[in-house]
Design a protein around this motif. Structure first.
Motif, PDB file in Angstrom:
ATOM      1  N   ASP A 215      -8.077  -7.923  -6.706  1.00 29.75           N
ATOM      2  CA  ASP A 215      -9.189  -7.301  -6.001  1.00 29.75           C
ATOM      3  C   ASP A 215      -8.662  -6.699  -4.702  1.00 29.75           C
ATOM      4  OD1 ASP A 215     -12.535  -7.709  -5.660  1.00 29.75           O
ATOM      5  OD2 ASP A 215     -11.368  -7.319  -3.847  1.00 29.75           O
ATOM      6  N   PRO A 216      -8.846  -5.374  -4.516  1.00 29.59           N
ATOM      7  CA  PRO A 216      -8.230  -4.717  -3.354  1.00 29.59           C
ATOM      8  C   PRO A 216      -8.765  -5.218  -2.001  1.00 29.59           C
ATOM      9  CG  PRO A 216      -9.637  -3.184  -4.576  1.00 29.59           C
ATOM     10  CD  PRO A 216      -9.562  -4.423  -5.384  1.00 29.59           C
ATOM     11  N   LYS A 217      -9.967  -5.774  -1.983  1.00 30.67           N
ATOM     12  CA  LYS A 217     -10.525  -6.259  -0.714  1.00 30.67           C
ATOM     13  C   LYS A 217     -10.109  -7.686  -0.406  1.00 30.67           C
ATOM     14  CE  LYS A 217     -13.835  -3.351   1.042  1.00 30.67           C
ATOM     15  NZ  LYS A 217     -14.354  -2.475  -0.059  1.00 30.67           N
ATOM     16  N   THR A 218     -10.249  -8.550  -1.425  1.00 28.28           N
ATOM     17  CA  THR A 218     -10.063  -9.981  -1.172  1.00 28.28           C
ATOM     18  C   THR A 218      -8.713 -10.507  -1.640  1.00 28.28           C
ATOM     19  OG1 THR A 218     -10.980 -10.542  -3.325  1.00 28.28           O
ATOM     20  CG2 THR A 218     -12.543 -10.356  -1.502  1.00 28.28           C
TER      21      THR A 218
ATOM     22  N   ARG B  63      -0.509  -8.008   4.065  1.00 27.15           N
ATOM     23  CA  ARG B  63      -1.746  -8.750   3.802  1.00 27.15           C
ATOM     24  C   ARG B  63      -1.513 -10.073   3.070  1.00 27.15           C
ATOM     25  NH1 ARG B  63      -6.664  -5.447   1.759  1.00 27.15           N
ATOM     26  NH2 ARG B  63      -5.355  -4.613   0.113  1.00 27.15           N
TER      27      ARG B  63
ATOM     28  N   THR C 278       0.883  -1.162   0.000  1.00 27.53           N
ATOM     29  CA  THR C 278       0.000   0.000   0.000  1.00 27.53           C
ATOM     30  C   THR C 278       0.922   1.214   0.000  1.00 27.53           C
ATOM     31  OG1 THR C 278      -1.703  -1.200   1.215  1.00 27.53           O
ATOM     32  CG2 THR C 278      -1.831   1.202   1.279  1.00 27.53           C
TER      33      THR C 278
END
Ligand code: K7E
Ligand code: CUA
Length: 639
Positions: free
Chosen positions: A211-214, A128, A121
């Motif tokens: 996918d930025p969330k998953t 992550r 990020t």
């Protein structure tokens, strides 16, 4: 907590000093030698000693090459603390035996993992995910750093052949890079004679969207490239955000003995891809579909790809922390080139080109470089620290060169044992490297460990880079075959301890031994099974030969480290379930008889009692069972 561990560290260190002094002067049989690299033994020992009960400061993730795994070590102790199976089944964690991981492996039993990529990020590791490429079968995997497990394998990726220039990520993990090491006729499974290599075969570079969330990956876009060999990549950041770079060798488009034929020209290239322009081109519909993927042809879409001439047979390309410099090294030269992103953009604007390759403009070398740094023989990869220094691995010279960005002065060199491939500095490929530690990932490390025969243990070496002089401080065994590795501050990761029951999404999970059951419908048998200290429920069940059996096995424990295993010998089944985890075991009961199953992880004093029986009633009744011939003895192995 902090003070306590510092105190313990201090006590550990002083105890160790005393011990070392005793060893040095006490006439003990195991006398410490002076470090060959000139360092001080006591200092090195203290710097790498992590006292019992204390923890390492960094996680080191290193690729395991054709073992298909990722290995985890602690730094500075260099202790191997975990194996993360990715492209290969691994009985130790039951990986590749339960339905989900077996499906994910897709029938492959190996991969060639080369480049780890921690998710980022704003250009820094966010702790992550960890991505890793498969150079062999054109795949990329994602490991979740909450539980250190592989969650997705994408591929074989269409059109990419030998996905080596992967899995580097862009500064906000928008993309994972992919690239063809081996050009082939496209789409895959197209035939063209080798004589048409230079004209018909194609290379590909591209990107997987994340996918930025998953973290879920999907194929984003690809770019058709001339038939060169695309080798390594790196994403731009800061000043070069929006760019991605890949080195390529064999710009001669040669075939045959590449060692000779592909080294004729003085220069090869680094392909510079403006991925924001690539995105725009896709939006504007400037692509063709090729094997289900949106593919850009650069000759129809100017502004997406440019070629930067680089020393011949380049390998690594690495972007400096501020994104200003792109460092490219040619394996056959003793210099590494620092390109300047401003100059690159300038040359593009002023069309300072010297020609083209299949419609892709070639930038003028002299116009885009800032310096040629005389690092030494066989430069491969470069990492960075927090003081503006770069560290380049020298394969031929078996050394690391430390040099200053901007002044281009080589200030130090340290020999390593022996031929170094990649190297990794603490967060050394981010916008904010941490300095302090550097790990050399060596090949041909002969003689660094006790001999185990012809295949000698590989060695990685920890180097202290906190001072002016690099100091070798530890020699650690590494699982073969290490390529790239990354080091992340341990405090950035927050691994979970158990899978919380409340978060379980498996519809077949059960949480009470009373809910255990065997359900039959036709010749399908579903077993909902629990594992908890120290029994399986059901502890025996009966099926008919030929039944399709599915066991949903839940470890109903919510206690840290209470792991159970499920081993069923004759059926080659072996699954491990962490606390709160449910796994699905799927098989056809094609062999009649009685088969014990047992817990494989020592879980309690009565672990050994944690066992049960699968009873398979033979087709045609009990009489048929006794006619089944015993399996013959296995043939003797070895000579
Ligand atoms: Cu240099 Cu595959 Cu990154 Cu190995 S590669 S060393
Ligand atoms: Cu459960 Cu051993």
């Amino acid at each position: 907590m902090q003070r306590k561990s510092q105190l313990r560290l201090w006590m550990g260190a002083s105890l160790l000093t005393a011990l070392l002094l005793a060893l040095t002067f006490g006439g003990c049989a195991r006398k410490p030698k002076q470090l060959a690299q000139g360092g001080d033994v006591t200092e090195a020992a203290i710097a790498t000693y992590v006292a019992p009960g204390d923890m390492d400061e960094y996680y080191l993730f290193y690729s395991g090459g054709h073992s298909g795994n990722v290995y985890v070590a602690g730094v500075p102790s260099m202790r191997h603390i975990a194996t993360i199976p990715v492209f290969t089944p691994y009985p130790g964690t039951g990986y590749g035996f339960d339905k989900a991981t077996k499906d994910m492996l897709g029938g492959y039993t190996w991969g060639d993992s080369h480049h780890t990529a921690l998710s980022e990020t704003n250009g820094d590791y966010d702790g992550r995910w960890l991505f890793i490429n498969d150079n062999a079968n054109n795949r990329v995997a994602r490991i979740d750093l909450r539980d250190f497990k592989t969650k997705q394998i994408i591929g074989p990726i269409p059109n990419v052949s030998g996905n080596h220039g992967s899995s580097f990520v862009t500064p906000n993990t928008e993309y994972v890079l992919i690239g063809s090491r081996f050009s082939i006729p496209l789409p895959r499974h197209t035939y063209a004679p080798i004589e048409q290599y230079a004209t018909v075969y194609k290379g590909v570079v591209g990107a997987l969207a994340v996918d930025p969330k998953t973290g879920q990956m999907s194929v984003g876009w690809e770019i058709l490239m001339p038939p060169f060999d695309y080798d390594l990549g790196d994403a731009g950041k800061g000043a070069s955000d929006g760019w991605a770079f890949w080195t390529c060798y064999n710009s001669e488009r040669a075939t045959g003995k590449l060692e000779v034929t592909s080294t004729q020209r003085d220069r090869d290239y680094i392909a510079a891809v403006n991925w924001k322009n690539a995105e725009q081109a896709i939006k504007n519909g400037k692509f063709k579909m090729l094997d289900g993927v949106k593919v850009i042809d650069p000759k129809d879409t100017p502004g997406v790809v440019f070629l930067m001439p680089c020393s011949k047979s380049p390998h690594g390309v690495d972007v400096s922390p501020d994104g200003k410099y792109i460092i490219g090294s040619g394996k056959l030269q003793s210099i590494t080139t620092a390109f300047n992103i401003e100059k690159i953009q300038n040359a593009i604007q002023t069309k300072n080109f010297t020609g083209d390759e299949d419609g892709i403009p070639v930038l003028k070398y002299e116009a885009i470089k800032d310096a040629e740094v005389n690092v030494g023989l066989g430069p491969l990869h470069t990492q960075f620290d927090d003081q503006g220094y770069a560290y380049t691995s020298l394969f031929v010279e078996s050394a690391i060169a430390k040099w200053k960005l901007g002044t281009w002065e080589v200030v130090d060199k340290v020999p390593v044992a022996y031929n170094i491939g990649h190297l990794t500095a603490a967060e050394g490929d981010t916008m904010h490297p941490k300095g302090k530690y550097l790990v050399a990932l060596n090949k041909l490390s002969h003689g660094r460990h006790l001999s185990v025969g012809p295949s000698q243990p590989e060695s990685s070496q920890l180097i202290n880079i906190a001072g002016d002089k690099m100091k070798l401080i530890y020699d650690a065994f590494t699982e073969p075959e290490p390529h790239y590795a990354q080091m992340i501050l341990a405090s950035k990761l927050k691994p979970i301890e158990v899978y919380a029951k409340e978060e379980s999404k498996d519809p077949n999970a059960i949480w009470d031994v009373k809910d255990a059951k065997v359900e039959r419908s036709g010749n399908t048998v579903k077993v909902k099974m629990t594992a908890v200290r120290s029994s399986f429920e059901p502890n025996h069940f009966e099926v008919n030969q030929g039944d399709h059996v599915t066991i949903y096995l839940t470890n109903i424990e919510q206690t840290t480290d209470e792991i159970h295993g499920f081993g069923l010998a004759d059926y080659n089944l072996n699954v491990v379930i962490d606390p709160g985890e449910t796994k699905t075991i799927d098989f056809v009961a094609d062999k009649p008889g009685v088969f014990p199953y047992y817990c494989t992880n020592f879980c309690s004093a009565l672990h050994q009692e944690m066992q049960g029986y699968l009873l398979v009633k033979p087709k045609g009744g009990a009489a048929a069972a006794s006619r089944v011939k015993p399996v013959g003895e296995a043939a003797g192995a070895g000579r």
